[in-house]
Design a protein around this motif. Structure first.
Motif, PDB file in Angstrom:
ATOM      1  N   VAL A   1      46.368  11.195  23.558  1.00  0.00           N
ATOM      2  CA  VAL A   1      45.209  12.078  23.760  1.00  0.00           C
ATOM      3  C   VAL A   1      45.671  13.543  23.792  1.00  0.00           C
ATOM      4  O   VAL A   1      45.079  14.414  23.147  1.00  0.00           O
ATOM      5  CB  VAL A   1      44.462  11.721  25.073  1.00  0.00           C
TER       6      VAL A   1
ATOM      7  N   ILE B   1      39.733  16.196  26.411  1.00  0.00           N
ATOM      8  CA  ILE B   1      40.835  15.363  26.902  1.00  0.00           C
ATOM      9  C   ILE B   1      40.322  14.394  27.974  1.00  0.00           C
ATOM     10  O   ILE B   1      40.602  13.191  27.932  1.00  0.00           O
ATOM     11  CB  ILE B   1      41.988  16.249  27.450  1.00  0.00           C
TER      12      ILE B   1
ATOM     13  N   GLU C   1      38.257  11.551  26.553  1.00  0.00           N
ATOM     14  CA  GLU C   1      39.026  10.508  25.854  1.00  0.00           C
ATOM     15  C   GLU C   1      39.928   9.710  26.797  1.00  0.00           C
ATOM     16  O   GLU C   1      40.355   8.604  26.466  1.00  0.00           O
ATOM     17  CB  GLU C   1      39.843  11.137  24.728  1.00  0.00           C
TER      18      GLU C   1
END
Length: 436
Positions: free
Chosen positions: A325, A356, A359
């Protein structure tokens, strides 16, 4: 020899620079930053234009031009010198005023930010010319370049710079701009904040220089932050590894990227004080010389991210998915700690923070803490130094520590604390670890 903004910030300081660069007859390249305050002023001008406040930008341009006209009046004394210097000021401020009328872009922003170094070096060149100091002004935009990833191309810099210098076989003094460069598209670009150090280090590496001197307004790198802690001492010697850790973790005197070209080509770096040239300063080279703690640095603006997941228990591949990520959003991680069910990392770039977090959420519960500071204790083989952890944690008995990174590097112990405790932490370490 690189001179920062405060070292060239007044005509008197430029006189001091003159004394330093003509103190001996060795061939040298002098890298200058913009006059102190100029880059900030140009950033404000660029922001105002970008946000559509062109009237405000025009006013800021006018104020900056007045400042430069006064600077010229004090710097040069002959009519010919003043005419040349004022023509340079006119040329660059005419450019800024033309930009007011053009639709704004990132490429134009880079052009605006380049004006500071172009002005400082051209004016310094006129000053040298007036007092008959033989020199050549080398345009950095003709040899300093970065690739599509923003990384400098040492091979290309070496070739272009060597070719330029061949035109002046009898010249021993060259002046050039720090910070600015051309990108892969040939546009004006820069090496980011603090980039003049980087320029100097890259030039030193490209030409295999005897030494790379970084001249600022502080006598070398200190064991602690002198703006926060009363009793600090200059560190006379550091290895490249120790200096790289300190620069990365917040020692303001040195740009982090400055170390690798010097280390790659084994060029010693000296941190010296323009106002106190006789002070020893700090020498950075291959050897560590001594074992133990050398200095502490603090890096602000840190964000801590904790990912907690019961699925992490004995699960291989979990960390890979976490790191992917951050890789996707080109966001470097400073520190990492893990437990059986959680992983905590720190970042200093919040640009893509929301993406970020989004995810990471499928991997577990995500918590973030902003306004954190990394305190980094740096030295040679300190991970193996007796009692260092005891001294360190005894010093910080009043400071809540959020994360600890120990053993990842033999040169560094890093702690994460809330930024509100930074002053207390640095002062306590100064007393408990350095005995100052």
């Amino acid at each position: 020899m690189k001179f920062g903004g405060t070292s060239v910030g007044t005509p008197q300081r430029m006189n001091q620079v003159l004394q330093l660069i003509t103190a001996d007859d060795k061939p040298k390249i002098v890298v200058l930053s913009a006059l102190s305050g100029t880059t900030n002023a140009l950033v404000n001008i660029s922001n105002a234009i970008g946000e559509g406040y062109r009237g405000e930008a025009a006013k800021k341009i006018e104020e900056l031009e007045v400042y430069y006209r006064k600077f010229v009046d004090t710097l040069v004394s002959t009519e010919e010198g003043r005419n040349k210097a004022n023509a340079i000021v006119s040329e660059h401020f005419e450019f800024l005023n033309i930009i007011l009328k053009i639709s704004f872009s990132e490429a134009l922003n880079k052009d605006i930010l380049a004006q500071g170094e172009l002005l400082s070096t051209k004016l310094f060149s006129v000053f040298l010319e007036e007092i008959n100091v033989d020199h050549v002004l080398l345009p950095a935009l003709e040899f300093m370049s970065i690739d599509a990833q923003g990384e400098p191309q040492i091979g290309s810099i070496k070739v272009k710079l060597s070719q330029l210098l061949q035109h002046y076989p009898d010249t021993k003094l060259f002046v050039t701009q720090g910070y600015i460069c051309r990108n892969a598209r040939g546009e004006v670009d820069n090496l980011k904040r603090g980039g003049s150090d980087y320029t100097a280090s890259l030039i030193a590496a490209a030409l295999n220089a005897e030494v790379c001197e970084i001249w600022t307004d502080i006598s070398g790198l200190h064991n602690n932050d002198p703006r926060i802690v009363d009793k600090t001492v200059a560190v006379e010697h550091l290895s490249f590894d120790e200096a790289a850790e300190l620069a990365y973790f917040g020692a303001k005197i040195l740009h982090p990227a400055c170390i690798w070209p010097a280390r790659s080509y084994n060029i010693p770096v000296k941190l010296l004080n323009t106002m106190e040239p006789e002070a020893a300063g700090t020498t950075i080279d291959e050897a560590a010389l001594s074992v133990g703690v050398k200095a502490v640095a603090a890096k602000d603006g840190i964000i801590a991210i904790k990912i907690k997941s019961s699925r992490m228990l004995l699960a291989y591949g979990f960390l890979r998915r976490v790191f992917e990520v951050f890789e996707k959003y080109k966001t470097p991680i400073d520190m990492i700690t893990t437990s059986e069910v959680a992983v905590s990392v720190t970042i200093d770039d919040s640009t893509n923070l929301q993406h970020i977090i989004k995810e990471l959420e499928p991997l577990g519960t995500v918590e973030t803490d902003t306004e954190q500071t990394i305190i980094s204790i740096v030295g040679n083989e300190i991970a193996e130094s007796r009692n260092i952890l005891k001294k360190l944690f005894n010093s910080l008995s009043e400071v809540p520590v959020r994360m600890v990174s120990y053993g990842g590097s033999p040169h560094n112990i890093s702690l994460l604390i809330a930024s509100g405790f930074k002053k207390t932490a640095l002062q306590s370490i100064n007393a408990g670890v350095f005995g100052l």
